[in-house]
Motif scaffolding. Sequence first.
Motif, PDB file in Angstrom:
ATOM      1  N   THR A 149      21.539  22.429  -3.652  1.00  0.00           N
ATOM      2  CA  THR A 149      20.783  23.196  -4.653  1.00  0.00           C
ATOM      3  C   THR A 149      20.049  22.281  -5.615  1.00  0.00           C
ATOM      4  O   THR A 149      18.826  22.396  -5.817  1.00  0.00           O
ATOM      5  CB  THR A 149      21.721  24.130  -5.426  1.00  0.00           C
ATOM      6  OG1 THR A 149      22.353  25.031  -4.507  1.00  0.00           O
ATOM      7  CG2 THR A 149      20.949  24.936  -6.461  1.00  0.00           C
ATOM      8  N   ALA A 150      20.777  21.357  -6.241  1.00  0.00           N
ATOM      9  CA  ALA A 150      20.159  20.484  -7.234  1.00  0.00           C
ATOM     10  C   ALA A 150      19.150  19.527  -6.601  1.00  0.00           C
ATOM     11  O   ALA A 150      18.054  19.316  -7.133  1.00  0.00           O
ATOM     12  CB  ALA A 150      21.241  19.696  -7.970  1.00  0.00           C
ATOM     13  N   THR A 151      19.497  18.956  -5.457  1.00  0.00           N
ATOM     14  CA  THR A 151      18.594  18.013  -4.795  1.00  0.00           C
ATOM     15  C   THR A 151      17.329  18.719  -4.324  1.00  0.00           C
ATOM     16  O   THR A 151      16.216  18.177  -4.439  1.00  0.00           O
ATOM     17  CB  THR A 151      19.303  17.336  -3.609  1.00  0.00           C
ATOM     18  OG1 THR A 151      20.490  16.695  -4.074  1.00  0.00           O
ATOM     19  CG2 THR A 151      18.405  16.304  -2.944  1.00  0.00           C
ATOM     20  N   GLY A 152      17.473  19.928  -3.786  1.00  0.00           N
ATOM     21  CA  GLY A 152      16.310  20.690  -3.342  1.00  0.00           C
ATOM     22  C   GLY A 152      15.357  21.007  -4.476  1.00  0.00           C
ATOM     23  O   GLY A 152      14.125  20.936  -4.322  1.00  0.00           O
ATOM     24  N   THR A 153      15.899  21.352  -5.626  1.00  0.00           N
ATOM     25  CA  THR A 153      15.068  21.647  -6.803  1.00  0.00           C
ATOM     26  C   THR A 153      14.293  20.413  -7.241  1.00  0.00           C
ATOM     27  O   THR A 153      13.097  20.481  -7.536  1.00  0.00           O
ATOM     28  CB  THR A 153      15.948  22.159  -7.957  1.00  0.00           C
ATOM     29  OG1 THR A 153      16.609  23.356  -7.556  1.00  0.00           O
ATOM     30  CG2 THR A 153      15.110  22.442  -9.196  1.00  0.00           C
ATOM     31  N   LEU A 154      14.971  19.267  -7.275  1.00  0.00           N
ATOM     32  CA  LEU A 154      14.309  18.025  -7.662  1.00  0.00           C
ATOM     33  C   LEU A 154      13.227  17.630  -6.653  1.00  0.00           C
ATOM     34  O   LEU A 154      12.135  17.188  -7.041  1.00  0.00           O
ATOM     35  CB  LEU A 154      15.342  16.905  -7.771  1.00  0.00           C
ATOM     36  CG  LEU A 154      16.347  17.005  -8.926  1.00  0.00           C
ATOM     37  CD1 LEU A 154      17.466  15.992  -8.738  1.00  0.00           C
ATOM     38  CD2 LEU A 154      15.646  16.794 -10.259  1.00  0.00           C
ATOM     39  N   ALA A 155      13.506  17.807  -5.365  1.00  0.00           N
ATOM     40  CA  ALA A 155      12.522  17.463  -4.333  1.00  0.00           C
ATOM     41  C   ALA A 155      11.294  18.364  -4.421  1.00  0.00           C
ATOM     42  O   ALA A 155      10.152  17.889  -4.297  1.00  0.00           O
ATOM     43  CB  ALA A 155      13.160  17.565  -2.955  1.00  0.00           C
ATOM     44  N   ALA A 156      11.520  19.648  -4.637  1.00  0.00           N
ATOM     45  CA  ALA A 156      10.394  20.588  -4.747  1.00  0.00           C
ATOM     46  C   ALA A 156       9.498  20.229  -5.925  1.00  0.00           C
ATOM     47  O   ALA A 156       8.255  20.277  -5.822  1.00  0.00           O
ATOM     48  CB  ALA A 156      10.929  22.014  -4.886  1.00  0.00           C
ATOM     49  N   GLY A 190       0.802  -1.228   0.000  1.00  0.00           N
ATOM     50  CA  GLY A 190       0.000   0.000   0.000  1.00  0.00           C
ATOM     51  C   GLY A 190       0.830   1.270   0.000  1.00  0.00           C
ATOM     52  O   GLY A 190       0.281   2.377  -0.062  1.00  0.00           O
ATOM     53  N   ILE A 191       2.123   1.148   0.045  1.00  0.00           N
ATOM     54  CA  ILE A 191       3.013   2.314   0.068  1.00  0.00           C
ATOM     55  C   ILE A 191       3.631   2.498  -1.312  1.00  0.00           C
ATOM     56  O   ILE A 191       4.171   1.561  -1.900  1.00  0.00           O
ATOM     57  CB  ILE A 191       4.128   2.123   1.121  1.00  0.00           C
ATOM     58  CG1 ILE A 191       3.519   2.026   2.516  1.00  0.00           C
ATOM     59  CG2 ILE A 191       5.132   3.275   1.049  1.00  0.00           C
ATOM     60  CD1 ILE A 191       4.527   1.674   3.599  1.00  0.00           C
ATOM     61  N   GLY A 192       3.538   3.705  -1.837  1.00  0.00           N
ATOM     62  CA  GLY A 192       4.091   4.010  -3.149  1.00  0.00           C
ATOM     63  C   GLY A 192       5.500   4.583  -3.053  1.00  0.00           C
ATOM     64  O   GLY A 192       5.986   4.932  -1.970  1.00  0.00           O
ATOM     65  N   ILE A 193       6.147   4.700  -4.191  1.00  0.00           N
ATOM     66  CA  ILE A 193       7.525   5.207  -4.254  1.00  0.00           C
ATOM     67  C   ILE A 193       7.652   6.190  -5.413  1.00  0.00           C
ATOM     68  O   ILE A 193       7.199   5.919  -6.526  1.00  0.00           O
ATOM     69  CB  ILE A 193       8.534   4.064  -4.452  1.00  0.00           C
ATOM     70  CG1 ILE A 193       8.517   3.107  -3.252  1.00  0.00           C
ATOM     71  CG2 ILE A 193       9.951   4.608  -4.679  1.00  0.00           C
ATOM     72  CD1 ILE A 193       9.375   1.865  -3.458  1.00  0.00           C
ATOM     73  N   THR A 194       8.261   7.333  -5.132  1.00  0.00           N
ATOM     74  CA  THR A 194       8.655   8.291  -6.165  1.00  0.00           C
ATOM     75  C   THR A 194      10.155   8.522  -6.040  1.00  0.00           C
ATOM     76  O   THR A 194      10.658   8.764  -4.944  1.00  0.00           O
ATOM     77  CB  THR A 194       7.913   9.630  -6.016  1.00  0.00           C
ATOM     78  OG1 THR A 194       6.532   9.429  -6.302  1.00  0.00           O
ATOM     79  CG2 THR A 194       8.474  10.681  -6.976  1.00  0.00           C
ATOM     80  N   GLU A 195      10.857   8.467  -7.153  1.00  0.00           N
ATOM     81  CA  GLU A 195      12.320   8.565  -7.125  1.00  0.00           C
ATOM     82  C   GLU A 195      12.798   9.861  -7.790  1.00  0.00           C
ATOM     83  O   GLU A 195      12.248  10.288  -8.804  1.00  0.00           O
ATOM     84  CB  GLU A 195      12.927   7.370  -7.866  1.00  0.00           C
ATOM     85  CG  GLU A 195      14.447   7.418  -8.005  1.00  0.00           C
ATOM     86  CD  GLU A 195      14.956   6.384  -8.971  1.00  0.00           C
ATOM     87  OE1 GLU A 195      15.818   6.715  -9.805  1.00  0.00           O
ATOM     88  OE2 GLU A 195      14.477   5.226  -8.905  1.00  0.00           O
ATOM     89  N   ILE A 196      13.802  10.483  -7.182  1.00  0.00           N
ATOM     90  CA  ILE A 196      14.521  11.568  -7.836  1.00  0.00           C
ATOM     91  C   ILE A 196      16.001  11.210  -7.855  1.00  0.00           C
ATOM     92  O   ILE A 196      16.495  10.519  -6.970  1.00  0.00           O
ATOM     93  CB  ILE A 196      14.311  12.939  -7.148  1.00  0.00           C
ATOM     94  CG1 ILE A 196      14.796  12.906  -5.693  1.00  0.00           C
ATOM     95  CG2 ILE A 196      12.851  13.367  -7.232  1.00  0.00           C
ATOM     96  CD1 ILE A 196      14.758  14.277  -5.007  1.00  0.00           C
ATOM     97  N   SER A 197      16.693  11.680  -8.905  1.00  0.00           N
ATOM     98  CA  SER A 197      18.098  11.322  -9.060  1.00  0.00           C
ATOM     99  C   SER A 197      18.842  12.420  -9.801  1.00  0.00           C
ATOM    100  O   SER A 197      18.226  13.337 -10.348  1.00  0.00           O
ATOM    101  CB  SER A 197      18.216   9.996  -9.831  1.00  0.00           C
ATOM    102  OG  SER A 197      19.560   9.567  -9.910  1.00  0.00           O
ATOM    103  N   GLU A 198      20.155  12.305  -9.797  1.00  0.00           N
ATOM    104  CA  GLU A 198      21.093  13.198 -10.472  1.00  0.00           C
ATOM    105  C   GLU A 198      21.201  14.570  -9.803  1.00  0.00           C
ATOM    106  O   GLU A 198      21.601  15.543 -10.445  1.00  0.00           O
ATOM    107  CB  GLU A 198      20.752  13.353 -11.961  1.00  0.00           C
ATOM    108  CG  GLU A 198      20.601  12.041 -12.694  1.00  0.00           C
ATOM    109  CD  GLU A 198      21.737  11.050 -12.426  1.00  0.00           C
ATOM    110  OE1 GLU A 198      22.906  11.450 -12.459  1.00  0.00           O
ATOM    111  OE2 GLU A 198      21.420   9.870 -12.147  1.00  0.00           O
ATOM    112  N   GLY A 199      20.896  14.650  -8.503  1.00  0.00           N
ATOM    113  CA  GLY A 199      21.176  15.865  -7.743  1.00  0.00           C
ATOM    114  C   GLY A 199      22.582  15.870  -7.179  1.00  0.00           C
ATOM    115  O   GLY A 199      23.032  16.863  -6.607  1.00  0.00           O
TER     116      GLY A 199
END
Length: 341
Positions: free
Chosen positions: A231-238, A217-226
């Motif tokens: 700066t880069a990770t924050g932009t991707l998370a937002a 029942g738990i979903g996953i969303t992935e971000i990468s290349e930060g």
Amino acid sequence: MAHLFLVKDIAFQAGLSTATVDRVLNGRPGVRQQTEMRVQAAIAELEKQKAGAVTSGRMLAIDIVMETPQRFSDAVRAAFEAEMAAFLPGVFRCRFHFAEVMKPAEMVQLLDRIRLRGTHGIVLKAPDVAEVAAAVARADAAGIPVVTLVTDLPNSARIAYAGADNRAAGETAAYLIGEVLASGGGKVLVTLSSGRFRGEEEREIGFRRIIRARYPGIGITEISEGHGTDTATGTLAAAALAADPTINAVYSIGGGNRAVLAAFDAAKRPVHVFVAHDLDVDNRALLAARRIGFVLHHDLRTDARSAFRAIMGRATSPGRAVPASLSSVEIVTPYNMPVGD
């Protein structure tokens, strides 16, 4: 700029040409301030290495090469320097080559320069790509042992891996998050610094396997290349938060945790559970402030010790196989955080 070192040694440590270093040392025009700072930092590092060699009696000089955020490279440097002083004094001297972002071609160039210059061993944190594996093969053919650190290159000629079982670490993160979210559900933001690192991929595989098997029942969303930078990770998370209102948890594989939390704060969104890796300075502060709930920590000094043993073993017994040695993963909370680790 006063110094006691050869221009070629300063150039090698700084990652610059001898001509550029010569211009800096002689105060010639046309040199950027950033370049001057790199030369100054290289001289300071060489002075530190020289002092260590004088007091301990150098026998084996090795090179530590890493593409990683500074907060983690600082922790690795501290671990290797501490272990260098405690582990068979007088055996090892370390030269450090760190960059937050390094293209594969730049990594290969650095590895080839180290090979041609000469070294007793290389400790490497690098992306698992063919070009890097080829550079490791060239080092091995030249009689230079390579030990991978915290992220492996299993299809390369490296002699050993020093680090934790990354797949088990990902499975542990899934258990922690799954137990918190199991009753109410939600979605986990999984952050990677880059998909090129085998260790991060292994953590994600382990995480997804347990979530799929035990917490469907738990979903996953992935971000990468930060690249673990704020700066880069924050932009991707937002961007991820703006696109999906159900995200309510974080599994941070690749770092940049302050920026990820800032993105949640800006969106006025709660974080029900946050699991991170490594007890670096940032994570210590966030854990103490209860901004993150768990840190999966393994002892970098254990990894340094494993790397030293592997390289020393190859130097003393060239034909002998190097046994695998994994450091254990510890679940750290605000209540059991080790002091000064």
